[in-house]
Design an enzyme around this catalytic site. Structure first.
Site, PDB file in Angstrom:
ATOM      1  N   HIS A 194     -66.221  12.149  53.594  1.00 44.61           N
ATOM      2  CA  HIS A 194     -66.293  11.797  54.976  1.00 44.61           C
ATOM      3  C   HIS A 194     -67.504  11.131  55.369  1.00 44.61           C
ATOM      4  CE1 HIS A 194     -64.777  12.046  59.225  1.00 44.61           C
ATOM      5  NE2 HIS A 194     -66.154  11.686  59.593  1.00 44.61           N
ATOM      6  N   GLU A 195     -68.715  12.030  55.209  1.00 44.18           N
ATOM      7  CA  GLU A 195     -70.055  11.609  55.637  1.00 44.18           C
ATOM      8  C   GLU A 195     -70.568  10.599  54.805  1.00 44.18           C
ATOM      9  OE1 GLU A 195     -70.794  12.340  58.522  1.00 44.18           O
ATOM     10  OE2 GLU A 195     -69.448  14.121  58.860  1.00 44.18           O
ATOM     11  N   HIS A 205     -69.241   7.306  56.061  1.00 37.54           N
ATOM     12  CA  HIS A 205     -70.296   6.681  57.003  1.00 37.54           C
ATOM     13  C   HIS A 205     -71.434   6.035  56.473  1.00 37.54           C
ATOM     14  CE1 HIS A 205     -68.052   8.128  60.704  1.00 37.54           C
ATOM     15  NE2 HIS A 205     -68.140   9.481  60.299  1.00 37.54           N
ATOM     16  N   GLU A 214     -65.588   5.402  61.914  1.00 35.26           N
ATOM     17  CA  GLU A 214     -64.710   6.317  61.620  1.00 35.26           C
ATOM     18  C   GLU A 214     -63.462   6.023  60.596  1.00 35.26           C
ATOM     19  OE1 GLU A 214     -65.727   9.097  62.366  1.00 35.26           O
ATOM     20  OE2 GLU A 214     -64.087  10.299  61.884  1.00 35.26           O
TER      21      GLU A 214
HETATM   22 ZN    ZN Z   1     -66.975  10.896  61.265  1.00 40.52          ZN
END
Ligand code: ZN
Length: 491
Positions: A258-259, A262, A288
């Site tokens: 997830h990170e 980003h 996101e």
């Molecule tokens: Zn996030």
């Protein structure tokens, strides 16, 4: 004049990056006793950055450069356009407010880090009431129809309370029956994920997969924290933080993906935009969408694990050696109603977001007191998800957002991001063709290249609406996301 504008903007960026570094340190390695001085330091830096960015000279430069603004494709025109929008917002916020709010934020964050594990809502309540006052005051500096509109606009420009409500209720109408249908069946077994998984080995594995999808460790690093996040000090230094649980390796694996999603966005921004307001993702929803795309559409897919599961089994032979690929993929996609947003499956996740969004609107409207928030939280979980937490630690205290910034504007981006992740992925798949077999071979270059070309490299040059239109040829739509969820979970 353009040169002077860029020089001044780079100075603002230096001050903000220094503040981000202090904040990163606060969330990772800073000793507890550093907190009060850190709050003051962050307040000083944010005040200096604000003063520099709102200097009358900057306004003069923007006015003088107005004639360059019209070309929609030029970087310089976008720089002037985006800087003007931010400038016009910033001059409405008094420097004094900025400093007070920033000091308050550091204080409440520190208190939250203590209050959450202690399940102590009573202690943090007065600070949270102050946060609500600050949030309302901040919103009041801007013209608005709904008090939440300016706060939503900070992170998802162009969206309003009303448009988000409409989008969410359209999604909800399709999502709730789908959740009913899927949760009526017995959930997949995932007990094999509850054994003991040594943290060090988890970290090695997580490192290898974020490297494989293209996160550049020459321009970043990975550390641990309470509440994972991505932060950037320059386009050459984009960091991610994660947390591990020894009895659940999915926390680190999917948190890291997830990170890293980003971070891929930020690392993919064109280098010539460095140190300007264009050098960051364009909205929290689009940001996101990238974390979700890599975490879920790629990272929770069967093709992804066809490639990586043998590695994971070799890393944890005792725990996973006997677990088949099919069982593993079913386990990491298990759907069940749960209390904690960050543990939620893809299907129920958006219900958690909608609860927070509705509650913060009610607080901002003055229809819900902070004192009544824990009960209102429990009531909504009971009615929407059919269960309620006995503790506030797993209730109202679970998310950092209200305890590290405004109340309002921070949650809608998650669901907008989920919606967009599927819309972007579908567009990439149409263009690339054999995307699935590339993922099965552990090849992510073409997908990353597509995302870079359509999204990453532009930074904030285009608005979220423009990015969606340019990348997909469509307006924002829930259809690809609902089709993805149905295809994956209703089957
Ligand atoms: Zn996030």
């Amino acid at each position: 004049m353009l040169h002077e504008l860029k020089t001044r903007l780079a100075e603002v960026d230096d001050l903000r990056s220094a503040a981000s570094l202090l904040h990163w340190d606060q969330a990772t390695y800073m000793p507890a006793q550093g907190a009060s001085a850190r709050g003051r330091q962050l307040a000083t830096l944010s005040q200096l950055a604000h003063e520099k960015f709102t200097a009358p000279r900057l306004g003069e430069l923007l006015d003088g450069l107005r004639s360059l603004e019209s070309d929609p494709e030029s970087d310089d025109a976008a720089l002037i356009r985006v800087t003007r929008r931010q400038y016009e917002k910033a001059i409405r916020i008094p420097a004094e407010f900025e400093a007070k709010f920033s000091a308050h934020t550091a204080q409440i964050y520190e208190e939250w880090a203590r209050a959450r594990p202690a399940n102590d809502f009573a202690a943090i309540r007065p600070l949270l009431e102050k946060s609500l006052d600050f949030s309302r005051e901040l919103a009041s500096f801007f013209p608005h129809e709904h008090i939440a509109d300016p706060l939503i606009d900070f992170s998802d420009e162009g969206m309003k309370a009303q448009s988000v409500r409409a989008l969410f209720s359209a999604l909800r109408a399709q999502l709730v029956p789908l959740v009913e249908e899927v949760t009526a069946r017995p959930p997949a077994d995932d007990t094999f994920l509850r054994g003991h998984f040594a943290e060090e080995k988890q970290e090695e594995f997580a490192n290898s997969i974020v490297r494989a999808i293209g996160y550049d460790f020459e321009r970043g690093r990975m550390d641990t924290t309470h509440h994972p996040f991505m932060t950037k000090f320059s386009l050459g230094d984009v960091r991610i933080t994660t947390r591990a649980r020894e009895n659940d390796p999915t926390e680190l694996i999917f948190g890291a993906l997830h990170e890293a999603g980003h971070a891929l966005y930020e690392q993919g921004i064109a280098r010539n935009l460095e140190a300007t307001p264009l050098a960051s993702g364009t909205s929290s929803g689009v940001h996101e969408s990238q974390s979700r795309l890599w975490e879920n559409l790629v990272g929770r897919s069967k093709p992804f694990w066809e490639h990586f599961y043998p590695d994971l089994q070799r890393t944890f032979p005792e725990q996973l050696g006997e677990v088949s690929l099919e069982a593993f993929v079913a386990g990491i996609n298990r759907v069940s109603r749960s209390l904690v947003r960050t543990d939620a499956d893809e299907l129920t996740y958006n219900l958690h977001v909608m609860i927070r969004f509705d509650l913060e609107l009610e607080m901002l409207e003055g229809n819900l007191l902070v004192a009544d928030l824990p009960e209102a939280w429990r009531a909504r979980y009971q009615s929407d998800l059919g269960l309620a937490s006995e503790t506030d630690a797993n209730g109202v205290l679970q998310d950092v957002h209200w305890f590290s910034g405004t109340i309002g504007g921070a949650f809608q981006g998650y669901t907008i991001g989920n919606i967009l992740s599927a819309q972007f992925f579908a567009a990439a798949e149409r263009e690339i063709g054999d995307l699935e077999s590339q993922i099965r071979r552990g090849q992510f270059e073409e997908l990353r290249e597509w995302l870079t070309r359509h999204i990453y490299r532009h930074g904030s040059k285009f608005t979220a609406d423009e990015i969606v239109r340019r990348a997909t040829g469509e307006e924002l739509s829930t259809a690809p996301y609902l089709a993805y969820l149905r295809g994956k979970f209703a089957a």
